[in-house]
Each structure stands twice: as C-alpha cells, then as structure tokens.
Design an enzyme around this catalytic site. Structure first.
Site, PDB file in Angstrom:
ATOM      1  N   HIS A 143       0.841  -1.203   0.000  1.00  0.00           N
ATOM      2  CA  HIS A 143       0.000   0.000   0.000  1.00  0.00           C
ATOM      3  C   HIS A 143       0.876   1.253   0.000  1.00  0.00           C
ATOM      4  O   HIS A 143       0.664   2.187  -0.790  1.00  0.00           O
ATOM      5  CB  HIS A 143      -0.908  -0.033   1.238  1.00  0.00           C
ATOM      6  N   GLU A 144       1.881   1.290   0.863  1.00  0.00           N
ATOM      7  CA  GLU A 144       2.750   2.461   0.963  1.00  0.00           C
ATOM      8  C   GLU A 144       3.636   2.617  -0.266  1.00  0.00           C
ATOM      9  O   GLU A 144       3.844   3.734  -0.751  1.00  0.00           O
ATOM     10  CB  GLU A 144       3.602   2.389   2.234  1.00  0.00           C
ATOM     11  N   HIS A 147       1.686   4.263  -2.975  1.00  0.00           N
ATOM     12  CA  HIS A 147       1.619   5.724  -2.826  1.00  0.00           C
ATOM     13  C   HIS A 147       2.830   6.372  -3.498  1.00  0.00           C
ATOM     14  O   HIS A 147       2.698   7.385  -4.201  1.00  0.00           O
ATOM     15  CB  HIS A 147       1.603   6.112  -1.342  1.00  0.00           C
ATOM     16  N   GLU A 224      -6.309   6.770  -1.394  1.00  0.00           N
ATOM     17  CA  GLU A 224      -6.251   5.603  -0.511  1.00  0.00           C
ATOM     18  C   GLU A 224      -6.845   4.380  -1.193  1.00  0.00           C
ATOM     19  O   GLU A 224      -6.336   3.264  -1.028  1.00  0.00           O
ATOM     20  CB  GLU A 224      -6.974   5.890   0.801  1.00  0.00           C
TER      21      GLU A 224
END
EC number: 3.4.24.-
Length: 292
Positions: A143-144, A147, A224
């Site tokens: 997830h990070e 980003h 997100e």
C-alpha cells in the site's frame, strides 16, 4: 495516517513565514503590487513555493516527529525481512529503493513520504510489526509503496500549490476591500496596507485555507483506494483485506503526532467526512472485494 497533515501543516507554517517576510519587505522598501497580474504572480510564487518547500522537507520532518530510525544495517532477522520485502515490492512497482525505517509506537500504522518516486521513505510502527502477521505487513508495505509509485506526494504538492495561490490571491483582494471599507478608503492607494490589513489577510488565509483543505482531503481519500488496490496487487488481495480488518480495531487510537496523522495507512475517525484524509475502512474493504 501519515502523509497529508504533515504536508498541510508544514505548508501552512511556510506560508505564514513567507507572508510575514513579504509584509516586512513591502513595509521597509515600500513595494506595491499595483495590478492583479502582479498580485497573482506573487501569489503563485508564494503558493507553489510554500507547497514544494513542504514537500522537500517531508522526509526530514517525518523522521523528526516520529523518531523513525532508518535501517542501514539490519540488526535482526525481522529488519532483514522488512528490507527485503520493501526492495522486492519497489522493484515490482518500478521505483527506486526507498529508505526503510521503524518508529516506536503502540498503534498499528505505516507511512511513506518523500520528494519523488526514487527518493522516498517508508516507515512502519513497532505496534504494526508486533500486531500483524507477515502477510498482512507485506500488504501494508505494498500500500505504501503504491503511494510512492503513483507519485501521490507530488500530485498533492501540485494541488496544494494551486490552492495556496488562490487562497493568497483572494485573501489579499478581499482584505484590500475590507480594509478600505473600514478605513474609509484611506488605504486605497496602497496595496501593502498596514497592520490591520495584515491581520485581515492572515485571518482570511486561515479561513480560505480551511475550505481549500476539503479539496486536499478529497484527493487524499481517493488515493487511498488506489493505494489499497496496489497493496492488493503487491501483497495479495486477501492479505490487504485482512490487514484492513486488523486496522479497523485500531481506529481512534493513533499515536502519530497530529501534524502527520493523515500520512498513515489506518486513517482517522470522528471527523466530518469532508475533512477525513482516509475513507472509512469498511468502504475500502468493500472496494477491494468489488474489484475482485
């Protein structure tokens, strides 16, 4: 929850400092912006400059405020696994190897920040490492990493810079009108105004900035969902869903400093939806299941 409020908070501080410097320069050297194009140019320089100064400082501030310790040489098997996992996911995402850090906090959280795709920082809390299994942590790291790969911080910088520009521009236009009205047009020949004009502009910038933050928070919520989808690709859909379900019990218990709460994965609650940096976890899980 850790990317947006750090950025926005630093951005506001830089803007205030730039405004104070500008007012001092205008007062000492009698600089005047006699037309709207000049004012708009000044607003763009200050607005975009403040935003990208904030972006450039984001890694340093994140480390300072959380006490995150960058792993240079793994001290144990857990840190070695963390480095290897980030390296593998970064390669799959097509970005440079970010710095990897761990910070001491009981809550389950992680964040990524940095100036570019190839100059980023990914950090996880000790609480997350202790409370999740490795499959879940791998999804959170995905997830990070997403980003970073999506360039979310740069896009955030552009959005914030444009909004800053119009906040500064409109605050000064409205401030001039209000100041002239209250002073009986005695200051109509001076665009720099006096101390009262300075106070009016500062108040207007805070108020308009508050409204502009709704746009920033909307983008934060939207990204997100994209990062969750990336975490599912890199770490497995079931693992991403499992990690979000685990995080659901962490809501409202973040130990991150207020300035960087919106940069983490766990989101925030108890705030009007317009000002939430993260969507509710239930919606994020539903989006992952629908995409499958």
């Amino acid at each position: 929850m850790m990317r947006v409020l750090l950025f926005v908070g630093t951005n506001i501080a830089v803007l205030v400092l730039l405004n104070i410097v500008l007012f001092i320069v205008q007062s000492v050297f009698h600089v005047r912006l006699g037309n709207y194009s000049g004012l708009l140019l000044m607003a763009a320089v200050m607005g975009m400059g403040g935003s990208f100064i904030s972006l450039a400082m984001s890694k340093w501030i994140a480390k300072r405020t959380t006490g995150a310790q960058v792993i240079t040489q793994p001290r144990n098997e857990s840190e070695r696994w963390l480095l290897d996992t980030v390296k593998s996911e970064a390669q799959k995402a097509g970005i440079g190897m970010p710095e990897v850090a761990v910070y001491d906090a009981p809550d389950m959280n992680a964040f990524a920040t940095g100036m570019s795709r190839n100059n980023a920082l990914v950090a996880v809390s000790t609480g997350l490492l202790q409370s999740m299994d490795r499959n879940q942590v791998q999804a959170v790291l995905g997830h990070e990493i997403t980003h970073v790969a999506n360039g979310d911080m740069v896009t955030m910088g552009l959005i914030q810079g444009v909004l800053n520009t119009f906040v500064i521009f409109l605050a000064r236009i409205i401030g001039t009108v209000v100041d002239n009205a209250l002073s009986g047009n005695r200051n109509s020949e001076s665009s720099s105004g006096g101390f009262f004009y300075f106070i009016i502009v500062m108040v207007l910038q805070v108020a308009l900035g508050f409204l502009a933050s709704m746009v920033v928070m909307w983008f934060s919520r939207w990204r997100e969902f994209r990062a969750d989808a990336g975490g599912a690709r890199l770490g497995g859909r079931d693992n991403m869903i499992s990690a979000l379900q685990r995080l659901a019990g962490n809501q409202g218990e973040t130990a991150l400093p207020k300035a960087i709460q919106a940069f983490g994965i766990s989101g925030e609650g108890g705030i009007s939806r317009l000002f939430m940096s993260h969507p509710p976890i239930e919606e994020r899980i539903a989006a992952l299941r629908a995409a499958a």
